[in-house]
Structure formats: structure tokens, C-alpha cells
Design an enzyme around this catalytic site. Structure first.
Site, mmCIF file in Angstrom:
data_model
loop_
_atom_site.group_PDB
_atom_site.id
_atom_site.type_symbol
_atom_site.label_atom_id
_atom_site.label_comp_id
_atom_site.label_asym_id
_atom_site.label_seq_id
_atom_site.Cartn_x
_atom_site.Cartn_y
_atom_site.Cartn_z
ATOM 1 N N ASP A 239 65.237 -36.429 6.468
ATOM 2 C CA ASP A 239 65.561 -37.524 7.736
ATOM 3 C C ASP A 239 66.541 -38.486 7.669
ATOM 4 O O ASP A 239 66.757 -38.885 8.666
ATOM 5 C CB ASP A 239 64.081 -37.968 7.791
ATOM 6 C CG ASP A 239 63.704 -37.910 9.406
ATOM 7 O OD1 ASP A 239 64.227 -37.116 10.049
ATOM 8 O OD2 ASP A 239 62.647 -38.267 9.658
ATOM 9 N N LYS B 112 57.385 -28.399 14.303
ATOM 10 C CA LYS B 112 58.466 -28.420 13.151
ATOM 11 C C LYS B 112 58.111 -27.223 12.183
ATOM 12 O O LYS B 112 58.844 -26.491 11.721
ATOM 13 C CB LYS B 112 58.399 -29.802 12.316
ATOM 14 C CG LYS B 112 59.259 -30.858 13.212
ATOM 15 C CD LYS B 112 58.724 -32.199 12.596
ATOM 16 C CE LYS B 112 59.589 -33.218 13.471
ATOM 17 N NZ LYS B 112 59.247 -34.628 13.201
ATOM 18 N N GLN C 254 56.341 -38.108 8.539
ATOM 19 C CA GLN C 254 56.246 -38.174 10.107
ATOM 20 C C GLN C 254 55.790 -39.835 10.360
ATOM 21 O O GLN C 254 54.903 -40.358 9.972
ATOM 22 C CB GLN C 254 55.098 -37.323 10.551
ATOM 23 C CG GLN C 254 55.099 -37.129 12.154
ATOM 24 C CD GLN C 254 56.206 -36.586 12.710
ATOM 25 O OE1 GLN C 254 56.700 -35.775 12.271
ATOM 26 N NE2 GLN C 254 56.441 -37.389 13.702
#
Ligand code: NAD
Length: 297
Positions: free
Chosen positions: A126, A57, A101
Site C-alpha cells: 500500500d 480485493k 485494511q
């Protein structure tokens, strides 16, 4: 007899999206701001797969002109300390998106949603906070689509797959993948069935589906013979398996939830693993970061 399926090249589409984004970001930043978009990533613990994903990422951010800021916390970090870290990023004016994460270490896993919900809605890159998922549910224009479901929809769009009136089967009902993708397909006018571990006769469900989204996390479990001829198959699963190499040595490799070899004989379009949905998830993360940045500027 049908020809072998056309492969959906997620890697190529993700590269195209990154090139498009790079240009858009450069143009927008030049015209509107002295600072670049910024993604903050929080990584808790030492799970090697999570460290690998975060590194990917970061690289992708650099490629398109997004600053990234990584915070690594020990696996023993308490819920309170993790939330403090999230809150300090919520208050940082130079941060546009906050990504926690997942999965969190075992000790925090049961509290994942409570912790995710401390991310400010305008930085929820997200799209997994309860508030944002509500916006997805109500088809609100302010909703940020969770990256993997958004990536699946983008693949369908770029391969001109008709969803209106089609029967879509989503296998898996997690908050991260199955549930949001069901909603997005529904918003795109498909008739959606959501299958899960308690579903009876999954084969019969597959036989009726024009579009199958596989997100069960079970290696090669969906068989080609179950599919309708010409079905579009999007395989979200990422499963590491051990197999024996040409010289008898043990090797690890990644496979999807679909038995690719049999499915490609039956499907019309199919994503491979790797090289299908995975790269799209990263591309959508960049796209969401840019979207939040534009809202902040
Ligand atoms: P999860 O374990 O949270 O959910 C799995 C779901 O599958 C559950 O809802 C369960 O009910 C369902 N399921 C289990 N067995 C089943 C069965 N026999 N029949 C039907 N449904 C069944 O997993 P998740 O986080 O949703 O991830 C699913 C898969 O997608 C995993 O392999 C994961 O690694 C992968 N994944 C890939 C990406 C990507 O970028 N490609 C992103 C996220 C997750």
C-alpha cells in the site's frame, strides 16, 4: 459555451489494466517461478465497508492470478497481537505484499502509523510505511506508490492529461491520499497547491486550477461554478448519503466530493463516483503486488 465534460471511465481503465496484468503475471510466472504472487490482507474488526472492500480485493486477485491470504482479527485485538501477525507475514517467504485494511477500529486508530510501520518495506504493497513515503518524497525508483494516488495519476496518463507546468489543486492532506498525490503531481512537473480544512477561499483556488483532485471526504461539496472552464476533475471522495427514491422510500447511495451535475457542465474531463477512482485503487493494488513479487523472485 463549453460542451458537457467527457467522463473518465475508471471502471473500463481498471478492467484494461487487470487484463494486461493477468497476461504479464502468467508470462512472468511461467518463465521464472513455481509459485504465484501472493497478497496477504489483514482485517481488524467488523466494519461492513472494510469487509466489502476486502472481498473485492480478493476477487480481483483471483481474476489476475494472484493468491490472496486473508487474516480476520477481532475488533478488540491488541496492538501487540496485531503487530505479531504482521511480523509473522513479514517472515513468510510466500507472501509478497501485506495490506492492513484501514481504518483500524477506534481503540487502535491513533496508533495506525506506528502499526503500519511494522510492515517490512519490501512487502509494503500500500506504500504507506514512513520509510516508503520517504522514498516517494525523494522520487526514489524503489518507491511503491500508494494505490489511490497511483490510480489517479494512471487515469491522468491514460487520458493524456498534460501535467507539466499545469496548476494542480489537491483538496485534502491525508497521509493516505492528499499528501502523496501532491508529491506525485509535483514529480510530474505540475505546480501544486494543497488545500485543507483551514484553507481560506477554496473557490478562488479552484478557479485557478487546471487539475482538481478532490479528497476531502465531504459529499458534493465542490461546486461546478467554482471550477475553471475545461478543468480536469478527479474525485477521490466516497460518501454514502441517504436520498428519497421514486416511490418515496429512503435509499443509500455513494457520491463524491464534487457536485457531479454542476461540475460536468464546467469541466473538460471528470471522474464519476462510483466508477472513477475506486476501481483504479484495486487495480493499482494488484499492480503493486506484482511489482513486489518480481523483486522477490
Ligand atoms: P481524511 O478524512 O483522512 O482527510 C480529509 C482531508 O480533507 C483532510 O486533510 C482535511 O484537512 C481535508 N478537508 C476537510 N474539510 C475540508 C474543507 N472544507 N476544505 C478543504 N479540505 C478539507 O480522508 P482521506 O482518507 O484522505 O479520504 C478522503 C476521501 O477519499 C474520503 O471520502 C474517502 O472515503 C475517499 N477515499 C477513496 C478512495 C478510493 O479508492 N476512491 C481511497 C481512499 C479514500
Amino acid at each position: 459555451m463549453l460542451e458537457t465534460a467527457k467522463i473518465i471511465d475508471g471502471k473500463k481503465i481498471a478492467e484494461d489494466i487487470k487484463s494486461e496484468l493477468k497476461e504479464e503475471i502468467e508470462k512472468f510466472t511461467k518463465a521464472n517461478s513455481s509459485r504465484k504472487p501472493c497478497l496477504a490482507v489483514i482485517l481488524v474488526g467488523d466494519d461492513p465497508a472494510s469487509h466489502y472492500y476486502v472481498k473485492n480485493k480478493e476477487k480481483a486477485c483471483e481474476l489476475v492470478g494472484i493468491d490472496s491470504k486473508k487474516t480476520v482479527l477481532a475488533a478488540e485485538t491488541s496492538k501487540q497481537d496485531l503487530i505479531k501477525e504482521i511480523q509473522s507475514l513479514n517472515e513468510d517467504e510466500n507472501v509478497d505484499g501485506i495490506l492492513l485494511q484501514l481504518p483500524l477500529p477506534d481503540a487502535l486508530r491513533a496508533e495506525t502509523q506506528e502499526i503500519v510501520d511494522t510492515i517490512a518495506i519490501d512487502k509494503d504493497v500500500d506504500g504507506l510505511t514512513t520509510l516508503n513515503l520517504g522514498r516517494v518524497f525523494t522520487n526514489d525508483s524503489k518507491a511503491i506508490y500508494p494505490c489511490t494516488p497511483k490510480g489517479c495519476m494512471e487515469l491522468l496518463k491514460r487520458y493524456h492529461v498534460e501535467t507539466l507546468g499545469k496548476r494542480a489543486l489537491v483538496i485534502g492532506r491525508s497521509t493516505l491520499v492528499g499528501k502523496p498525490i501532491s508529491i506525485l503531481l509535483n514529480n510530474a512537473n505540475a505546480t501544486v497547491t494543497m488545500a485543507h480544512s483551514r484553507t481560506q477561499n477554496l473557490e478562488a483556488e479552484c478557479a485557478m486550477a487546471d487539475i482538481v483532485i478532490a479528497a476531502a471526504g465531504k459529499a458534493r461539496f465542490i461546486q461546478g461554478e467554482w471550477l475553471k472552464d475545461g478543468a480536469v476533475v478527479v474525485d477521490v471522495g466516497i460518501n454514502a448519503i441517504t436520498h428519497i427514491g421514486s416511490e418515496g422510500e429512503e435509499r443509500r447511495k455513494l457520491v463524491g466530493d464534487v457536485d457531479f451535475d454542476s461540475a460536468k457542465e464546467r469541466a473538460g474531463l471528470i471522474t464519476p463516483v462510483p466508477g472513477g477512482v475506486g476501481p483504479m485503487t484495486v487495480a493499482m493494488l494488484l499492480s503493486n503486488t506484482f511489482e513486489l513479487y518480481q523483486r522477490h523472485i
